[in-house]
Motif scaffolding. Sequence first.
Motif, short mmCIF file in Angstrom:
data_model
loop_
_atom_site.label_atom_id
_atom_site.label_comp_id
_atom_site.label_asym_id
_atom_site.label_seq_id
_atom_site.Cartn_x
_atom_site.Cartn_y
_atom_site.Cartn_z
N VAL A 102 -3.69 3.01 -9.13
CA VAL A 102 -2.74 2.19 -8.37
C VAL A 102 -2.81 0.75 -8.87
O VAL A 102 -3.82 0.31 -9.40
CB VAL A 102 -3.03 2.22 -6.85
CG1 VAL A 102 -2.87 3.63 -6.29
CG2 VAL A 102 -4.40 1.68 -6.53
N ASN A 103 -1.70 0.03 -8.67
CA ASN A 103 -1.66 -1.38 -9.00
C ASN A 103 -1.88 -2.16 -7.71
O ASN A 103 -0.99 -2.23 -6.87
CB ASN A 103 -0.32 -1.75 -9.64
CG ASN A 103 -0.27 -3.17 -10.13
OD1 ASN A 103 -1.06 -4.00 -9.71
ND2 ASN A 103 0.66 -3.45 -11.01
N PRO A 104 -3.04 -2.77 -7.53
CA PRO A 104 -3.35 -3.44 -6.26
C PRO A 104 -2.54 -4.71 -6.03
O PRO A 104 -2.58 -5.27 -4.95
CB PRO A 104 -4.84 -3.75 -6.37
CG PRO A 104 -5.08 -3.85 -7.84
CD PRO A 104 -4.14 -2.86 -8.48
N SER A 105 -1.79 -5.14 -7.02
CA SER A 105 -0.96 -6.34 -6.85
C SER A 105 0.30 -6.05 -6.05
O SER A 105 0.86 -6.95 -5.43
CB SER A 105 -0.55 -6.91 -8.22
OG SER A 105 -1.70 -7.33 -8.91
N VAL A 106 0.76 -4.78 -6.06
CA VAL A 106 2.03 -4.46 -5.40
C VAL A 106 1.98 -3.23 -4.50
O VAL A 106 2.96 -2.92 -3.84
CB VAL A 106 3.15 -4.26 -6.46
CG1 VAL A 106 3.43 -5.56 -7.20
CG2 VAL A 106 2.79 -3.16 -7.44
N ASN A 107 0.87 -2.54 -4.44
CA ASN A 107 0.79 -1.30 -3.66
C ASN A 107 0.48 -1.60 -2.19
O ASN A 107 -0.56 -2.18 -1.88
CB ASN A 107 -0.29 -0.39 -4.26
CG ASN A 107 -0.28 1.00 -3.70
OD1 ASN A 107 -0.40 1.19 -2.50
ND2 ASN A 107 -0.15 1.98 -4.58
N GLU A 108 1.36 -1.19 -1.28
CA GLU A 108 1.19 -1.49 0.15
C GLU A 108 -0.01 -0.77 0.78
O GLU A 108 -0.55 -1.23 1.78
CB GLU A 108 2.46 -1.16 0.94
CG GLU A 108 3.56 -2.20 0.84
CD GLU A 108 4.47 -1.97 -0.35
OE1 GLU A 108 4.47 -0.83 -0.88
OE2 GLU A 108 5.15 -2.91 -0.77
N LYS A 109 -0.42 0.37 0.21
CA LYS A 109 -1.55 1.12 0.76
C LYS A 109 -2.89 0.61 0.22
O LYS A 109 -3.94 0.83 0.82
CB LYS A 109 -1.41 2.61 0.45
CG LYS A 109 -0.25 3.26 1.17
CD LYS A 109 -0.18 4.73 0.85
CE LYS A 109 1.02 5.38 1.54
NZ LYS A 109 1.13 6.80 1.18
N HIS A 110 -2.84 -0.03 -0.93
CA HIS A 110 -4.06 -0.54 -1.58
C HIS A 110 -3.78 -1.97 -2.07
O HIS A 110 -3.87 -2.26 -3.26
CB HIS A 110 -4.46 0.36 -2.75
CG HIS A 110 -4.59 1.80 -2.37
ND1 HIS A 110 -5.68 2.30 -1.69
CD2 HIS A 110 -3.76 2.86 -2.57
CE1 HIS A 110 -5.52 3.61 -1.50
NE2 HIS A 110 -4.37 3.97 -2.01
N LYS A 120 3.06 -2.59 9.03
CA LYS A 120 4.35 -1.93 8.93
C LYS A 120 5.44 -2.98 8.67
O LYS A 120 5.52 -3.99 9.36
CB LYS A 120 4.65 -1.16 10.21
CG LYS A 120 5.86 -0.28 10.12
CD LYS A 120 6.03 0.57 11.37
CE LYS A 120 7.25 1.46 11.24
NZ LYS A 120 7.42 2.29 12.41
N GLY A 121 6.24 -2.73 7.64
CA GLY A 121 7.31 -3.65 7.28
C GLY A 121 6.86 -4.76 6.34
O GLY A 121 7.68 -5.49 5.80
N GLY A 122 5.56 -4.91 6.13
CA GLY A 122 5.04 -5.94 5.24
C GLY A 122 5.07 -5.47 3.80
O GLY A 122 5.16 -4.29 3.51
N SER A 123 5.01 -6.42 2.89
CA SER A 123 5.01 -6.07 1.47
C SER A 123 3.74 -6.63 0.82
O SER A 123 3.09 -7.51 1.35
CB SER A 123 6.25 -6.65 0.80
OG SER A 123 6.24 -8.06 0.89
N CYS A 124 3.43 -6.09 -0.33
CA CYS A 124 2.26 -6.52 -1.08
C CYS A 124 2.73 -7.27 -2.33
O CYS A 124 3.41 -6.71 -3.18
CB CYS A 124 1.41 -5.31 -1.47
SG CYS A 124 -0.09 -5.73 -2.37
N VAL A 125 2.40 -8.54 -2.40
CA VAL A 125 2.76 -9.36 -3.55
C VAL A 125 1.51 -10.08 -4.01
O VAL A 125 0.82 -10.73 -3.21
CB VAL A 125 3.88 -10.37 -3.18
CG1 VAL A 125 4.26 -11.22 -4.39
CG2 VAL A 125 5.08 -9.66 -2.62
#
Length: 132
Positions: A102-110, A120-125
């Motif tokens: 997984v890419n931890p820079s953009v993956n919402e679960k990791h 919920k509804g948040g993003s990973c940036v």
Amino acid sequence: MKSSNILLQFLATILFFLAISVPQLHANIEATGRRFLLQAYSTPPRAAMTCNKYPIVCRGKGSPGPNCCNKQCVNVLTDKLNCGKCGKKCKYSEMCCQGACVNPSVNEKHCGKCNNKCKKGGSCVYGLCSYA
């Protein structure tokens, strides 16, 4: 009494000469380049216990992981070079989380690290939940 003193002196003399000659023997063998002769005087090395022959060594205390890949103990759930199975490599920007790359820079679960879920509804940036 005299005979026991003579015997003790004799034994002490023998031990003295042995203490001097054995290190000299080792030095002579190494100096002549005949190291194979030195092996006759040394104890044989122990065979390494590799996990391909003894997989149980990977389950021991202090082992890097319970799985054996290419004669090394690894954890396929977290190892970047053996992610999910032996030989499966993650890309440079990825990490191994629960056996998946997984890419931890953009993956919402990791997000940023393994098992760090964004709300919920948040993003990973950039590895941060709801950065903007």
